[in-house]
Write a protein that holds these residues in place. Sequence first.
Motif, mmCIF file in Angstrom:
data_model
loop_
_atom_site.group_PDB
_atom_site.id
_atom_site.type_symbol
_atom_site.label_atom_id
_atom_site.label_comp_id
_atom_site.label_asym_id
_atom_site.label_seq_id
_atom_site.Cartn_x
_atom_site.Cartn_y
_atom_site.Cartn_z
ATOM 1 N N UNK A 193 0.828 -1.210 0.000
ATOM 2 C CA UNK A 193 0.000 0.000 0.000
ATOM 3 C C UNK A 193 0.857 1.252 0.000
ATOM 4 N N UNK A 194 2.063 1.193 0.514
ATOM 5 C CA UNK A 194 2.950 2.351 0.545
ATOM 6 C C UNK A 194 3.690 2.551 -0.771
ATOM 7 N N UNK A 195 3.658 1.556 -1.630
ATOM 8 C CA UNK A 195 4.292 1.642 -2.937
ATOM 9 C C UNK A 195 3.459 2.582 -3.822
ATOM 10 N N UNK A 196 4.087 3.604 -4.456
ATOM 11 C CA UNK A 196 3.308 4.550 -5.271
ATOM 12 C C UNK A 196 2.672 3.881 -6.497
#
Length: 109
Positions: free
Chosen positions: A100-103
């Motif tokens: 989820x933190x991956x753009x």
Amino acid sequence: MGSKLINKLLLIAGFASLAHAAFSAAHHRTYLRLTEQEWTTLPLDIILQTVISLVIVIYNIIEVVGNFKEIRATVDMQQKTWDTLGNCPSFYSFNHRGRALNPGYAPQD
């Protein structure tokens, strides 16, 4: 063979002596209730009989049981290789917030 038999007999005698000490303590307590005396402590002979019987029982249990085996924590570790030593499958986590933190992450609906 003879010493094992003696140890077993002493073990039985030690348990019998412990039972006798317990009976004596209960009998002493009953006597104090009947004579309406205040209970403070057990007589010295009952305390000595209990302690000596307990020492006899502990020593003879150790003698009757036999040799103790050494407990070594490294027995299981000796058979493992360095590659599998750090392998802990219970700590694997496949669903974590890193995605989820991956753009470039797009959740699948």
